[in-house]
Structures are given as C-alpha cells and as structure tokens.
Design an enzyme around this catalytic site. Structure first.
Site, PDB file in Angstrom:
ATOM      1  CB  THR A 170      -0.822   0.049   1.202  1.00 61.40           C
ATOM      2  OG1 THR A 170       0.046  -0.060   2.621  1.00 61.40           O
ATOM      3  CG2 THR A 170      -2.017  -0.912   1.325  1.00 61.40           C
ATOM      4  NE  ARG A 227     -14.025  -0.251 -10.198  1.00 63.94           N
ATOM      5  CZ  ARG A 227     -14.833  -1.153  -9.383  1.00 63.94           C
ATOM      6  NH1 ARG A 227     -14.801  -2.498  -9.155  1.00 63.94           N
ATOM      7  NH2 ARG A 227     -15.840  -0.408  -8.833  1.00 63.94           N
ATOM      8  CG  ASP A 251     -15.149 -10.632 -10.666  1.00 71.38           C
ATOM      9  OD1 ASP A 251     -15.807 -11.237 -11.746  1.00 71.38           O
ATOM     10  OD2 ASP A 251     -15.505  -9.833  -9.835  1.00 71.38           O
ATOM     11  CD  GLU A 256     -15.499  -5.138 -15.441  1.00 70.99           C
ATOM     12  OE1 GLU A 256     -16.835  -4.551 -15.285  1.00 70.99           O
ATOM     13  OE2 GLU A 256     -14.675  -5.114 -14.915  1.00 70.99           O
ATOM     14  CG  HIS A 274     -17.573  -6.399 -12.266  1.00 67.78           C
ATOM     15  ND1 HIS A 274     -17.186  -5.492 -12.707  1.00 67.78           N
ATOM     16  CD2 HIS A 274     -17.563  -6.751 -10.930  1.00 67.78           C
ATOM     17  CE1 HIS A 274     -16.835  -4.647 -11.323  1.00 67.78           C
ATOM     18  NE2 HIS A 274     -16.974  -5.265 -10.459  1.00 67.78           N
TER      19      HIS A 274
HETATM   20  C1  8YV Z   1     -20.160  -3.749  -8.846  1.00 58.77           C
HETATM   21  C2  8YV Z   1     -17.907  -3.196  -7.538  1.00 58.77           C
HETATM   22  O1  8YV Z   1     -19.288  -3.390  -9.690  1.00 58.77           O
HETATM   23  O2  8YV Z   1     -18.895  -2.226  -5.289  1.00 58.77           O
HETATM   24  C3  8YV Z   1     -18.089  -2.451  -6.490  1.00 58.77           C
HETATM   25  O3  8YV Z   1     -17.192  -1.485  -6.399  1.00 58.77           O
HETATM   26  O4  8YV Z   1     -17.144  -3.384  -8.430  1.00 58.77           O
HETATM   27  C4  8YV Z   1     -19.469  -4.207  -7.717  1.00 58.77           C
HETATM   28  O5  8YV Z   1     -19.933  -4.250  -6.642  1.00 58.77           O
HETATM   29  C5  8YV Z   1     -21.228  -2.852  -8.864  1.00 58.77           C
HETATM   30  O6  8YV Z   1     -20.896  -1.817  -8.067  1.00 58.77           O
HETATM   31  C6  8YV Z   1     -22.574  -3.362  -8.386  1.00 58.77           C
HETATM   32  O7  8YV Z   1     -23.576  -2.392  -8.706  1.00 58.77           O
END
Ligand code: 8YV
Length: 309
Positions: A170, A227, A251, A256, A274
């Site tokens: 970190t 991400r 994931d 996407e 995802h």
């Molecule tokens: C989903 C996520 O992309 O919470 C996040 O940051 O990556 C995931 O939960 C999304 O937000 C679901 O709505």
C-alpha cells in the site's frame, strides 16, 4: 417514498434490486451516462456503481446536489468535478466484503486446482483413459495482496486459515501483522500469488505491468478482483501467451462487458463477468444502503457512507 421527481437513475439494476428501488424511490431512468436526461431539474443521481457517470452528464444538471453510488468503488464518478461543484456522493463500503472474499477464494482454488479444466476433462469423457494432471496446493504459498483496505483485511483474516504467508503493498504501512512491502514489483518478486484488491482510478492505473508479471514469474498466479484499470492488459495478455506466469483469474476488465477478445483465446486464464458482489444477499444490502444514503440527503441528515471528496 421519495417522490419529488428529482431523482435520476442512471443505469439499470437487476430485477430484484430495481424492485427494492421502486418501493422507495420514484425516479426517472436513463440507461447510461451518455444519454441526455429529459429535464435539467434533477437534484440527485442514483446509479449502479458500474455505470460511468461522465462530467458531461453532470454539466447538464445545474441543480444536482448528490450522487448515490451502489458500489464500494467510485472510479466511475468524476470526483474532482463533483468537488468543484460541491456535489456530495455516497458509496457502499462494508456490506460486500464477504462476497468479494468468497469470490476471491473461488478464483484462487479454480486457478490453483484447475477446476474448470477438470470439469472439461470429465465432461469430454477423458477420465476413463487418463489421469488428470496434478495441480498445486494453496497451503504454504506466499500471497501478496496489493491494497489493504476493508476487503483486503477481511481476505487476509480468512487466508490465515489456509496456512499461507501474507505480505501486502500500500502507499503507507498499516498496523497489521502482515509483511509490508513498499513496491508492487518487490511484492510480486516474493509472492506465489499476487491478488489485486486496491481501488481503481488514476493513482493505480496499470500498476500491474510487464515488470510486475516478470517479477511474479512462471510459477506465479495473478488474481484481479479490483478494477481492470489497475492492469496493463496488453502486457498481461503477452505474459499469458508466453507462459510468463502460471495463470491468471480475472473478475474485472477494461471496457466491461466488451473485454479484449484476446482473453478468450488463452487457456491459462479464468475469466468472470464482474461477480465480486453479485450475490442476492449482498446486492440487497448494497441497494438498501444506497437508498438510505439517498434518503438521508433528502432528510438533510449526514450521509451514512459518504465518499471522501
Ligand atoms: C459492482 C463493484 O461493480 O462495488 C463495487 O465497487 O465493483 C461491484 O459491486 C457494482 O458496483 C454493482 O452495482
């Protein structure tokens, strides 16, 4: 019911989440952040967390006060512009930790024990004529975690039960009983598994690059539940093509759901759509928290989980 006709929903929720929304909020809906809203009077935006909210949308909404983002990550929001305009925002920390940890374990075991390949081996009728090749155990491995926020801390606690060695990277060390390594490349060098669990955004763009994959090496595994933006995808694809690492489980991706098609041609990568927070229980908790934040704004109360701007 919030019915001031001042809520703009951007993006679509799954049916059960949408029904939770519809019970509490009367919102106008647009499919994405590039669609022109039918009015300029909206005071709040309710959005999915995976829907990019461009500055150009907010520029059309002079009365906008608040954005309720249904996701813990908020790299979909133009934060600097929100700050400039004095627009507040909320996210959904805490409620999705377990789901993301569980998916990460699923990915780790699918990768190390080659579960998708083993399933194909049985389905294709190959079992009677050959033994499935031996794979590798998680126990005893060195796990490097990039990021050490709430989700990563919950993951580390769970990982302990699998008898692994944990190190993390970190910007600054935390008061935690895991080995701190200041640089991602050095962490990769001393890890058998590298798990990305840091926030997205400019500060982490492409931090998992060719040098990191080289440091991870041909026996190393790469897992991304953060991400797509944190990875140099071209470098990862090249590394996977040349067996520069043992495999990857992903994931999250850039662009996407229209991901780089090269990922679909590789046999050493597990690709998922995802799914980190995608359980019924978790998404229910996320949408309720999102709506609680929206409601708090209309009641002139402090947001339950504000995004620091
Ligand atoms: C989903 C996520 O992309 O919470 C996040 O940051 O990556 C995931 O939960 C999304 O937000 C679901 O709505």
């Amino acid at each position: 019911m919030l019915s001031e006709n001042s809520v703009l929903q951007v993006g679509f929720f799954t049916p059960s989440m949408q029904s939770a929304v519809d019970q509490r909020v009367k919102a106008d809906k647009i499919p994405d952040g590039n669609t022109v809203p039918k009015s300029f009077h909206y005071q709040t935006i309710l959005t999915t967390g995976s829907t990019p909210i461009p500055r150009s949308l907010i520029e059309q909404l002079p009365k906008l006060e608040m954005i309720a983002n249904c996701g813990v990550g908020y790299d979909n929001l133009p934060l600097a512009y929100l700050k400039e305009r004095g627009i507040v925002a909320s996210n959904t920390p805490g409620v999705l930790n377990a789901a993301v940890c569980e998916l990460t374990f699923g990915m780790v075991f699918a990768l190390l024990r080659k579960l998708p390949q083993a399933q194909s081996f049985v389905l294709e009728g190959r079992w009677p004529s050959a033994a499935f090749p031996l794979t590798t155990s998680l126990a005893g491995k060195r796990v490097g975690i990039v990021g050490m926020g709430r989700i990563a801390q919950d993951l580390a606690k769970r990982l302990i039960a699998f008898d692994v060695h944990i190190a993390y990277c970190t910007p600054k060390p935390k008061d935690l009983p895991y080995l701190y390594v200041g640089h991602i490349e050095a962490l990769a060098e001393q890890s058998d598994l590298l798990i990305m669990l840091c926030p997205g955004g400019a500060a982490t763009a492409k931090i998992a690059n060719a040098a990191v994959f080289k440091a991870l090496g041909p026996q190393g595994f790469f897992i991304n539940v953060a991400r797509g933006s944190v990875v140099d995808e071209a470098a990862l694809i090249e590394t996977l093509k040349t067996q520069g690492i043992a495999g990857a489980a992903l994931d999250v991706f850039n662009n996407e759901p229209n991901i780089n098609p090269e990922f679909l041609t590789l046999n050493n990568v597990l690709v998922l759509p995802h799914l980190g927070s995608a359980t019924t229980e978790t998404r229910h908790a996320m949408i309720e928290l999102t709506l609680d934040n929206l409601q708090a704004h209309y009641r002139h109360q402090a947001l339950k989980t504000p995004i620091p701007l």
